[in-house]
Structures are given as C-alpha cells and as structure tokens.
Design a protein around this motif. Structure first.
Motif, mmCIF file in Angstrom:
data_model
loop_
_atom_site.group_PDB
_atom_site.id
_atom_site.type_symbol
_atom_site.label_atom_id
_atom_site.label_comp_id
_atom_site.label_asym_id
_atom_site.label_seq_id
_atom_site.Cartn_x
_atom_site.Cartn_y
_atom_site.Cartn_z
ATOM 1 N N ALA A 179 0.755 -1.078 0.187
ATOM 2 C CA ALA A 179 -0.091 0.013 0.027
ATOM 3 C C ALA A 179 0.775 1.501 -0.050
ATOM 4 O O ALA A 179 0.551 2.302 -0.530
ATOM 5 C CB ALA A 179 -1.043 -0.051 1.177
ATOM 6 N N ILE A 180 1.964 1.195 0.429
ATOM 7 C CA ILE A 180 3.072 2.409 0.364
ATOM 8 C C ILE A 180 3.853 2.077 -0.941
ATOM 9 O O ILE A 180 4.628 1.432 -1.280
ATOM 10 C CB ILE A 180 4.079 2.230 1.710
ATOM 11 C CG1 ILE A 180 3.290 2.502 2.853
ATOM 12 C CG2 ILE A 180 4.992 3.575 1.428
ATOM 13 C CD1 ILE A 180 3.199 1.312 3.758
ATOM 14 N N GLN A 181 3.430 3.090 -1.664
ATOM 15 C CA GLN A 181 4.044 3.203 -3.271
ATOM 16 C C GLN A 181 5.187 4.254 -3.368
ATOM 17 O O GLN A 181 4.775 5.190 -3.190
ATOM 18 C CB GLN A 181 2.955 3.210 -4.106
ATOM 19 C CG GLN A 181 1.777 2.165 -4.045
ATOM 20 C CD GLN A 181 0.448 2.548 -4.912
ATOM 21 O OE1 GLN A 181 0.616 3.572 -5.789
ATOM 22 N NE2 GLN A 181 -0.574 1.705 -4.860
ATOM 23 N N ARG B 138 9.887 5.310 4.086
ATOM 24 C CA ARG B 138 8.976 4.158 4.220
ATOM 25 C C ARG B 138 9.687 3.256 5.312
ATOM 26 O O ARG B 138 11.065 3.039 5.144
ATOM 27 C CB ARG B 138 8.784 3.345 2.957
ATOM 28 C CG ARG B 138 8.060 2.037 2.849
ATOM 29 C CD ARG B 138 8.308 1.221 1.718
ATOM 30 N NE ARG B 138 9.768 0.597 1.477
ATOM 31 C CZ ARG B 138 9.989 0.090 0.697
ATOM 32 N NH1 ARG B 138 9.094 -0.305 -0.325
ATOM 33 N NH2 ARG B 138 11.316 -0.439 0.579
ATOM 34 N N ILE B 139 9.163 2.880 6.247
ATOM 35 C CA ILE B 139 9.649 1.911 7.041
ATOM 36 C C ILE B 139 9.409 0.439 6.661
ATOM 37 O O ILE B 139 8.067 0.182 6.558
ATOM 38 C CB ILE B 139 8.903 1.929 8.616
ATOM 39 C CG1 ILE B 139 9.353 3.440 9.146
ATOM 40 C CG2 ILE B 139 9.592 0.836 9.497
ATOM 41 C CD1 ILE B 139 8.857 3.694 10.550
ATOM 42 N N TYR B 140 10.303 -0.406 6.383
ATOM 43 C CA TYR B 140 10.226 -1.553 5.664
ATOM 44 C C TYR B 140 9.138 -2.664 6.305
ATOM 45 O O TYR B 140 8.286 -3.388 6.008
ATOM 46 C CB TYR B 140 11.418 -2.293 5.756
ATOM 47 C CG TYR B 140 11.584 -3.783 5.076
ATOM 48 C CD1 TYR B 140 11.724 -3.711 3.552
ATOM 49 C CD2 TYR B 140 11.152 -4.899 5.622
ATOM 50 C CE1 TYR B 140 11.526 -4.775 2.613
ATOM 51 C CE2 TYR B 140 11.221 -6.032 4.879
ATOM 52 C CZ TYR B 140 11.313 -6.160 3.401
ATOM 53 O OH TYR B 140 11.308 -7.142 2.958
ATOM 54 N N SER B 141 9.124 -2.274 7.886
ATOM 55 C CA SER B 141 8.321 -3.606 8.654
ATOM 56 C C SER B 141 7.257 -2.649 9.204
ATOM 57 O O SER B 141 6.750 -2.946 10.426
ATOM 58 C CB SER B 141 9.030 -4.200 9.688
ATOM 59 O OG SER B 141 9.826 -3.315 10.408
ATOM 60 N N ILE C 117 6.196 12.230 -4.926
ATOM 61 C CA ILE C 117 7.342 11.147 -4.770
ATOM 62 C C ILE C 117 6.720 9.983 -4.066
ATOM 63 O O ILE C 117 7.424 8.857 -4.132
ATOM 64 C CB ILE C 117 8.289 11.851 -3.740
ATOM 65 C CG1 ILE C 117 7.762 12.307 -2.498
ATOM 66 C CG2 ILE C 117 9.051 12.808 -4.617
ATOM 67 C CD1 ILE C 117 8.656 12.855 -1.430
ATOM 68 N N GLY C 118 5.528 9.978 -3.362
ATOM 69 C CA GLY C 118 4.970 8.692 -2.926
ATOM 70 C C GLY C 118 3.367 8.823 -2.934
ATOM 71 O O GLY C 118 2.702 9.543 -2.801
ATOM 72 N N PHE C 119 3.059 7.539 -2.379
ATOM 73 C CA PHE C 119 1.515 7.613 -2.392
ATOM 74 C C PHE C 119 1.075 6.383 -1.169
ATOM 75 O O PHE C 119 1.833 5.252 -1.435
ATOM 76 C CB PHE C 119 0.801 7.233 -3.577
ATOM 77 C CG PHE C 119 -0.594 7.078 -3.725
ATOM 78 C CD1 PHE C 119 -1.521 8.024 -3.537
ATOM 79 C CD2 PHE C 119 -1.274 5.712 -3.882
ATOM 80 C CE1 PHE C 119 -2.876 8.148 -3.377
ATOM 81 C CE2 PHE C 119 -2.657 5.763 -3.615
ATOM 82 C CZ PHE C 119 -3.357 6.853 -3.606
ATOM 83 N N ILE C 120 0.247 6.652 -0.358
ATOM 84 C CA ILE C 120 -0.139 5.551 0.446
ATOM 85 C C ILE C 120 -1.608 5.301 0.039
ATOM 86 O O ILE C 120 -2.494 6.026 0.313
ATOM 87 C CB ILE C 120 -0.135 6.225 2.054
ATOM 88 C CG1 ILE C 120 1.165 6.413 2.235
ATOM 89 C CG2 ILE C 120 -0.855 5.052 2.939
ATOM 90 C CD1 ILE C 120 1.316 7.122 3.510
ATOM 91 N N LYS C 121 -1.788 3.930 -0.574
ATOM 92 C CA LYS C 121 -3.219 3.660 -1.016
ATOM 93 C C LYS C 121 -4.033 3.159 0.294
ATOM 94 O O LYS C 121 -3.476 2.343 1.059
ATOM 95 C CB LYS C 121 -2.957 2.359 -1.870
ATOM 96 C CG LYS C 121 -4.258 1.762 -2.617
ATOM 97 C CD LYS C 121 -3.844 0.908 -3.481
ATOM 98 C CE LYS C 121 -5.188 0.358 -4.364
ATOM 99 N NZ LYS C 121 -5.973 1.184 -5.000
#
Length: 366
Positions: free
Chosen positions: A45-47, A57-60, A325-329
């Motif tokens: 969901a984190i694009q 973005r935090i990987y976990s 630069i980013g999108f949270i779906k």
C-alpha cells in the motif's frame, strides 16, 4: 443434553455479539467497515513514486485501521501529553477521541457545532473550527471552558471555518470556505455574509485580519518548517484543485502567490501536513469529475467517474518543489491527516468512515 446446551449457549453469545456490534455501529451513526491489513513487508500500500521517498518508508510498518464507524471523519489533532488523537465526525456533530494506550475510541464532545478542523496551541489548548450553526473559531481552555476567538469579520458572520494552524509566534491562521453552510449534511444551509472566502489570522491581541482574499474556498493550510511560507489548498481551483504557497513577510503579511501543486482534473486535495523536510503529505481521492459521455453498462447509460476512486483514495506525498514522490493507498478517501505518536512519526489519516495509521520515517514539522 449438555452438548446441546453448550451449542445453544455459543449460538446465543454469537447472536448477542452480533447485536452488540450492530448497536455500536448504530451508535456511531454509520456502518463500520472491516479492514484486512497487508500481511507482507514491505506493505504494497506504500508506493514509491520517486526514489527519494524510499527513506521515509519503514520496511516493517504497515497501514492499520485504528477506528471505524463514522460518517465523515475530519480534522485530526494529536495531543502529545495525553497520547491521544482528536478528530471530527462532522455529520454526526461530534468530536471523537482515540486513545493510543488503550486503542479505544470514545466521544470527546457531543453537539460540537459541526466541528471540522482542530489543532492544539503551544499551551496545549484545543482550537476548533465550528463550521456550521455557530460558524466560529473556539479555544477550549485547560479547565474546559470554551472561549470564542472569532465569529465575525467587519460586522458580518464568518462563512464556515474549516482548517486551522498555529504559528510559533502564537498567531492563529484558519480558512473560511462555504462548505458548512452549503447544505444540510455537514450542518445547516445558510447564506454567506462575506464577499469572499478568506484565510484569516488571529493576532495575539485578538485582532482578526483577512490575509488572503483571492482563493475560492480555501481548505487545508500549513506552514513550511521554517515558517517562511504558508501553503493553502484552493478547493474550487481554476481549472483544478491546487495548493498555493505564499511568502510570509517580516511584518506578517503574505506575498508572492505561487502554484505548487495542481491536482489535475481527477484528484481531490483537502487537508495536508508538512514534515520536517518540507514534504507535503496530502489527503487524496476522487473529486467526482464525470466522463463527458455516458457508458452503457448493459442495463442503462451511466456517467462514470473519470478515474476510479479505488485508484485515487489515499495520501499523496509531494516534495517541496511539488513533485509527487510517494502514495499511500487506502480503501477510503483520505480527507485529512496529522503526525502523532511520541516521536511525531505516526501518520494518522481520517478517511471517510475510518481512521488509519502508519509509522513512517518522517516527523511532523509541528
């Protein structure tokens, strides 16, 4: 016989639980929506739209639904001392409270005059935009008393105060579009008394000044980390919804109006926040724009949306230059958001019927 009794008991408990959920949902005033978090890391969901966003973005970390069952969630504000989030459920005319420690959501204030935007000042007092009926900006004192900060300008009632921020010099800035008086859904229909939809500043002396008067229905607003710029959403932009920046001059006036973001003819900008690096985290969704011609769906001809809501709903992140630069779906349209948590790195997103949260490697500027 005992086995039959146990089955009957389990069935009773199941029915009772279902009834309780129905009552809770009805009490909330809207249907509660289920949510299934993504199981894998990193959360798809984190694009990442540009490599520069990868460091945030935090990987976990994945998107969580922390509350649901509202009609239109808006105006999130985080209170660090108490470890809780306040947000408005506008059509239900109340302010809600989500407690981080317990995970419980309760009613903070009933009959909230259709509150929209909220924030806390540097003294920990709640500032609220009551955007219908009273059409005013209020401050809830530490003892619970409510003080009216602004309800009129030049002898005429405000339109519908919408979003609000506090500068480090303790001046209060808010937008005053028409949404709260345009219909009966988010308040009561009423006539505007102002000649324009303005961005106002309340000085430390209590004086109300119209700082920006040439934006049609200003909505979300925020300062850059150094407070040298003010960003404002123009909801009724021409031709599209936009974010404009203004330079803040030494005397407190604004100048140099510059378009930073154009949402194009499908995106709907609303509320947003800025992180310490100056990136703009913007609530995003469909603006309801329709195709020029109807589509035959096999039963009837229907005017479809230009773009599917499920492709637009979420949070769009732009760098200070206005590049996405980013999108949270998200499964629902995000109206507004704020940074919370003890480290100001938990992004709370008020989204239609629900509130979502995501830990990120970004920190709120304020």
């Amino acid at each position: 016989m005992q086995q039959m009794k146990n089955i009957e008991r389990r069935q009773f408990l199941k029915t009772a639980a279902g009834s309780s959920l129905a009552v809770m949902s009805a009490a909330a005033g809207a249907q509660s929506f289920g949510f299934t978090p993504n199981q894998r890391y990193p959360d798809p969901a984190i694009q990442i739209l540009d490599p520069s966003f990868a460091k945030y973005r935090i990987y976990s970390s994945s998107v969580e639904q922390v509350a649901t069952g509202f009609r239109w969630a808006e105006g999130p504000a985080y209170y660090a001392k108490g470890g809780y989030l306040l947000f408005s459920d506008i059509p239900n005319n109340r302010i809600m409270k989500f407690d981080e420690a317990t995970g419980k959501t309760t009613v903070f204030r009933e009959k909230a005059n259709y509150a929209n935007g909220n924030t806390f000042d540097r003294q920990g007092r709640l500032l609220t935009c009551e955007h219908s009926i009273t059409r005013r900006v209020t401050r809830t004192e530490l003892n619970g008393k409510i003080t009216v900060l602004a309800d009129s300008f030049e002898g005429k009632r405000l339109n519908a105060p919408n979003d609000i921020v506090v500068k480090s010099d303790d001046t209060i800035w808010f937008t005053d579009p028409l949404f709260g008086i345009n219909g009966e859904w988010e308040g009561s229909r009423a006539k505007s008394e102002q000649a324009s939809t303005n961005v106002y500043r309340i000085g430390t002396d209590g004086k109300l000044t119209a700082m920006i008067t040439d934006i049609v229905n200003p909505n979300g607003l925020a300062f850059s980390p150094d407070e040298k710029k003010l960003y404002v959403v123009e909801w009724k932009g021409t031709p599209n919804r936009s974010i404009w920046s203004f330079d803040i001059n030494a005397d407190g006036s604004v100048s140099n109006k510059t378009k930073v973001i154009d949402a194009a003819d499908q995106g709907a900008l609303d509320g947003f926040r800025i992180d310490r690096d100056g990136n703009l985290w913007c609530g995003w969704g469909s603006n309801g724009a329709l195709q020029a011609e109807p589509t035959d769906n096999g039963v009837r001809k229907v005017y479809e949306l230009k773009a599917k809501s499920q492709d637009l709903d979420g949070v769009m992140i732009f760098n200070p230059q206005g590049k996405a630069i980013g999108f949270i779906k998200l499964p629902e349209r995000c109206a507004n958001l704020t940074f919370g948590g003890p480290k100001r790195n938990r992004l709370y997103m008020t989204s239609s019927h629900s509130v979502y949260a995501l830990y990120v490697e970004a920190h709120g500027a304020v």
